[in-house]
Design a protein around this motif. Structure first.
Motif, PDB file in Angstrom:
ATOM      1  N   TYR A 139      63.249  26.327 -11.126  1.00  0.00           N
ATOM      2  CA  TYR A 139      62.891  27.138 -12.286  1.00  0.00           C
ATOM      3  C   TYR A 139      62.656  26.237 -13.492  1.00  0.00           C
ATOM      4  O   TYR A 139      63.327  25.216 -13.657  1.00  0.00           O
ATOM      5  CB  TYR A 139      64.004  28.133 -12.631  1.00  0.00           C
ATOM      6  N   SER A 140      61.719  26.662 -14.348  1.00  0.00           N
ATOM      7  CA  SER A 140      61.503  25.957 -15.608  1.00  0.00           C
ATOM      8  C   SER A 140      61.045  26.969 -16.655  1.00  0.00           C
ATOM      9  O   SER A 140      60.603  28.070 -16.328  1.00  0.00           O
ATOM     10  CB  SER A 140      60.466  24.840 -15.456  1.00  0.00           C
ATOM     11  N   GLY A 141      61.184  26.570 -17.916  1.00  0.00           N
ATOM     12  CA  GLY A 141      60.793  27.466 -19.001  1.00  0.00           C
ATOM     13  C   GLY A 141      61.980  27.860 -19.853  1.00  0.00           C
ATOM     14  O   GLY A 141      62.633  26.998 -20.454  1.00  0.00           O
ATOM     15  N   ALA A 142      62.271  29.157 -19.897  1.00  0.00           N
ATOM     16  CA  ALA A 142      63.303  29.699 -20.785  1.00  0.00           C
ATOM     17  C   ALA A 142      64.703  29.394 -20.248  1.00  0.00           C
ATOM     18  O   ALA A 142      65.210  30.095 -19.376  1.00  0.00           O
ATOM     19  CB  ALA A 142      63.117  31.202 -20.957  1.00  0.00           C
ATOM     20  N   ALA A 143      65.335  28.369 -20.782  1.00  0.00           N
ATOM     21  CA  ALA A 143      66.652  27.940 -20.304  1.00  0.00           C
ATOM     22  C   ALA A 143      67.709  29.019 -20.500  1.00  0.00           C
ATOM     23  O   ALA A 143      68.579  29.216 -19.643  1.00  0.00           O
ATOM     24  CB  ALA A 143      67.069  26.653 -21.014  1.00  0.00           C
ATOM     25  N   GLU A 154      70.685  33.242  -7.781  1.00  0.00           N
ATOM     26  CA  GLU A 154      71.418  32.657  -6.662  1.00  0.00           C
ATOM     27  C   GLU A 154      71.323  33.516  -5.403  1.00  0.00           C
ATOM     28  O   GLU A 154      71.639  33.043  -4.301  1.00  0.00           O
ATOM     29  CB  GLU A 154      72.879  32.446  -7.047  1.00  0.00           C
ATOM     30  N   LEU A 155      70.902  34.761  -5.530  1.00  0.00           N
ATOM     31  CA  LEU A 155      70.725  35.604  -4.347  1.00  0.00           C
ATOM     32  C   LEU A 155      69.592  35.095  -3.459  1.00  0.00           C
ATOM     33  O   LEU A 155      69.576  35.351  -2.251  1.00  0.00           O
ATOM     34  CB  LEU A 155      70.425  37.050  -4.763  1.00  0.00           C
ATOM     35  N   PHE A 156      68.644  34.383  -4.035  1.00  0.00           N
ATOM     36  CA  PHE A 156      67.509  33.871  -3.269  1.00  0.00           C
ATOM     37  C   PHE A 156      67.822  32.555  -2.569  1.00  0.00           C
ATOM     38  O   PHE A 156      67.212  32.198  -1.564  1.00  0.00           O
ATOM     39  CB  PHE A 156      66.300  33.653  -4.184  1.00  0.00           C
ATOM     40  N   GLY A 157      68.748  31.802  -3.119  1.00  0.00           N
ATOM     41  CA  GLY A 157      69.077  30.459  -2.666  1.00  0.00           C
ATOM     42  C   GLY A 157      69.595  29.682  -3.861  1.00  0.00           C
ATOM     43  O   GLY A 157      69.670  30.226  -4.969  1.00  0.00           O
ATOM     44  N   ARG A 158      69.929  28.430  -3.668  1.00  0.00           N
ATOM     45  CA  ARG A 158      70.426  27.637  -4.790  1.00  0.00           C
ATOM     46  C   ARG A 158      69.387  27.605  -5.900  1.00  0.00           C
ATOM     47  O   ARG A 158      68.215  27.300  -5.670  1.00  0.00           O
ATOM     48  CB  ARG A 158      70.737  26.218  -4.324  1.00  0.00           C
ATOM     49  N   ALA A 159      69.820  27.926  -7.116  1.00  0.00           N
ATOM     50  CA  ALA A 159      68.922  27.968  -8.266  1.00  0.00           C
ATOM     51  C   ALA A 159      68.995  26.639  -9.011  1.00  0.00           C
ATOM     52  O   ALA A 159      70.069  26.222  -9.453  1.00  0.00           O
ATOM     53  CB  ALA A 159      69.298  29.122  -9.191  1.00  0.00           C
ATOM     54  N   GLU A 160      67.852  25.972  -9.174  1.00  0.00           N
ATOM     55  CA  GLU A 160      67.798  24.635  -9.780  1.00  0.00           C
ATOM     56  C   GLU A 160      66.862  24.658 -10.980  1.00  0.00           C
ATOM     57  O   GLU A 160      65.647  24.851 -10.843  1.00  0.00           O
ATOM     58  CB  GLU A 160      67.278  23.629  -8.748  1.00  0.00           C
ATOM     59  N   PHE A 161      67.421  24.473 -12.184  1.00  0.00           N
ATOM     60  CA  PHE A 161      66.611  24.435 -13.403  1.00  0.00           C
ATOM     61  C   PHE A 161      66.145  23.004 -13.628  1.00  0.00           C
ATOM     62  O   PHE A 161      66.955  22.080 -13.693  1.00  0.00           O
ATOM     63  CB  PHE A 161      67.417  24.934 -14.601  1.00  0.00           C
ATOM     64  N   VAL A 162      64.821  22.808 -13.773  1.00  0.00           N
ATOM     65  CA  VAL A 162      64.278  21.449 -13.850  1.00  0.00           C
ATOM     66  C   VAL A 162      63.661  21.111 -15.206  1.00  0.00           C
ATOM     67  O   VAL A 162      63.108  20.021 -15.361  1.00  0.00           O
ATOM     68  CB  VAL A 162      63.250  21.197 -12.723  1.00  0.00           C
ATOM     69  N   GLY A 163      63.774  22.009 -16.186  1.00  0.00           N
ATOM     70  CA  GLY A 163      63.301  21.642 -17.518  1.00  0.00           C
ATOM     71  C   GLY A 163      62.650  22.794 -18.260  1.00  0.00           C
ATOM     72  O   GLY A 163      62.247  23.801 -17.671  1.00  0.00           O
ATOM     73  N   GLU A 164      62.525  22.635 -19.574  1.00  0.00           N
ATOM     74  CA  GLU A 164      61.925  23.666 -20.404  1.00  0.00           C
ATOM     75  C   GLU A 164      60.405  23.605 -20.422  1.00  0.00           C
ATOM     76  O   GLU A 164      59.757  24.549 -20.879  1.00  0.00           O
ATOM     77  CB  GLU A 164      62.492  23.596 -21.818  1.00  0.00           C
ATOM     78  N   ASP A 165      59.820  22.525 -19.953  1.00  0.00           N
ATOM     79  CA  ASP A 165      58.372  22.464 -19.762  1.00  0.00           C
ATOM     80  C   ASP A 165      58.017  23.518 -18.715  1.00  0.00           C
ATOM     81  O   ASP A 165      58.482  23.461 -17.577  1.00  0.00           O
ATOM     82  CB  ASP A 165      57.976  21.071 -19.279  1.00  0.00           C
ATOM     83  N   PHE A 166      57.183  24.494 -19.069  1.00  0.00           N
ATOM     84  CA  PHE A 166      56.855  25.570 -18.137  1.00  0.00           C
ATOM     85  C   PHE A 166      56.227  25.039 -16.850  1.00  0.00           C
ATOM     86  O   PHE A 166      56.323  25.670 -15.801  1.00  0.00           O
ATOM     87  CB  PHE A 166      55.915  26.583 -18.797  1.00  0.00           C
ATOM     88  N   GLY A 167      55.587  23.874 -16.909  1.00  0.00           N
ATOM     89  CA  GLY A 167      54.939  23.320 -15.727  1.00  0.00           C
ATOM     90  C   GLY A 167      55.854  22.516 -14.829  1.00  0.00           C
ATOM     91  O   GLY A 167      55.436  22.074 -13.749  1.00  0.00           O
ATOM     92  N   ALA A 168      57.115  22.327 -15.225  1.00  0.00           N
ATOM     93  CA  ALA A 168      57.997  21.431 -14.473  1.00  0.00           C
ATOM     94  C   ALA A 168      58.296  21.948 -13.068  1.00  0.00           C
ATOM     95  O   ALA A 168      58.271  21.188 -12.097  1.00  0.00           O
ATOM     96  CB  ALA A 168      59.296  21.203 -15.241  1.00  0.00           C
ATOM     97  N   ALA A 169      58.605  23.230 -12.933  1.00  0.00           N
ATOM     98  CA  ALA A 169      58.938  23.765 -11.608  1.00  0.00           C
ATOM     99  C   ALA A 169      57.758  23.636 -10.658  1.00  0.00           C
ATOM    100  O   ALA A 169      57.919  23.241  -9.489  1.00  0.00           O
ATOM    101  CB  ALA A 169      59.384  25.222 -11.716  1.00  0.00           C
ATOM    102  N   ALA A 170      56.565  23.948 -11.148  1.00  0.00           N
ATOM    103  CA  ALA A 170      55.373  23.821 -10.313  1.00  0.00           C
ATOM    104  C   ALA A 170      55.150  22.374  -9.897  1.00  0.00           C
ATOM    105  O   ALA A 170      54.780  22.088  -8.751  1.00  0.00           O
ATOM    106  CB  ALA A 170      54.151  24.361 -11.055  1.00  0.00           C
ATOM    107  N   MET A 171      55.404  21.434 -10.819  1.00  0.00           N
ATOM    108  CA  MET A 171      55.175  20.026 -10.500  1.00  0.00           C
ATOM    109  C   MET A 171      56.173  19.532  -9.463  1.00  0.00           C
ATOM    110  O   MET A 171      55.796  18.834  -8.504  1.00  0.00           O
ATOM    111  CB  MET A 171      55.258  19.174 -11.764  1.00  0.00           C
TER     112      MET A 171
END
Length: 272
Positions: A139-143, A154-171
């Motif tokens: 996930y990225s964006g709104a922390a 967490e119901l989907f699987g381990r949730a990992e926040f990778v940054g506030e840059d909206f493009g970070a999760a996609a990258m």
């Protein structure tokens, strides 16, 4: 995360194999769920489990505290979100539709303009893995929204926040998939090579899988060479790596299975 709270009402738009798996995980977690899909019949199994079906995507977007999108592409996301901008103001949207980083950033700018709290996500699992121990979602964006809805995510699987840059999760998502497809390409090439000696791809798979699994521990060793190249001292020098790749390429030529793959590796890997 002790400050996580769950949503009172969640909507899922898109009930392909992945969207349906996400919806089932939310129902299993005890959430009130509204779903929408362009083909309504795909919601029937979810209705039997307690989901409500919205007649339109606008209806699904308007009733939820948290909206999750798992649609075909960026254009389909825009098709449904943009006309509902006013209804979404103050709500949280998580876009789990595969997109490029710049598409995610563009949607982030749209969300900020319309006061929508947005996260972009990358699902690192196939549908059957959702909710299981091997699944994780980037996930990225709104922390703040990641913290707020962490228990749901967490119901989907381990949730990992990778940054506030909206493009970070996609990258991160596409970088991981790039590594996966590169590995698959290496296996396919290797299988063609061993078959010229009377071997089989099936036998190679039993040998290659545990070796590559062990080699993934080298990622952490190579990472400093990318993050801090000026102070990095590689264990194996570039000449050795280039020589090894060159020998593999010669073997491919000798076996009649020459490919561009090893030329690409030769231009890429020595720098590690």
């Amino acid at each position: 995360m002790s400050n996580s709270v769950t949503a009172q009402h969640i909507s899922v738009l898109g009930l392909g194999a992945m969207g349906a798996a996400l919806a089932q995980a939310l129902l299993a977690g005890g959430h009130q769920l509204t779903v929408w899909n362009r083909t309504p019949s795909r919601a029937e199994a979810l209705v039997s489990q307690g989901a409500q079906v919205a007649a339109t995507s606008a209806e699904a977007l308007a009733v939820a505290d948290l909206v999750i999108l798992c649609l075909l592409d960026d254009a389909s996301v825009r098709e449904h979100l943009e006309p509902a901008a006013a209804a979404l103001r103050g709500r949280t949207v998580i876009n789990l539709t595969t997109a490029t980083p710049e598409q995610a950033r563009s949607l982030g700018r749209w969300a900020a303009e319309h006061e929508v709290a947005l996260m972009d996500g990358g699902i690192m699992a196939v549908p059957s893995m959702i909710g299981g121990p091997a699944a994780f979602v980037l996930y990225s964006g709104a922390a703040a929204e990641f913290e707020r809805f962490h228990g749901v995510l967490e119901l989907f699987g381990r949730a990992e926040f990778v940054g506030e840059d909206f493009g970070a999760a996609a990258m991160y998502d596409l970088a991981i998939l790039g590594g996966m497809y590169s590995m698959f390409a290496g296996f396919q090439q290797g299988a063609k090579m061993v078959r010229t000696t009377g071997g089989t791809a099936a036998h190679l798979a039993t040998l290659m899988a545990p070796f590559l699994q062990a080699m993934t521990t080298m990622f952490a060793q190579y990472a400093p060479g990318i993050d801090d190249p000026e102070s990095y001292v590689p264990e194996q020098d570039a000449d050795f790596t280039a020589g090894a790749i060159g020998t593999i390429d010669k073997a491919a030529v000798e076996s009649g299975t020459a490919t561009e793959l090893f030329g690409v590796l030769l231009r890429t890997l020595p720098g590690i």
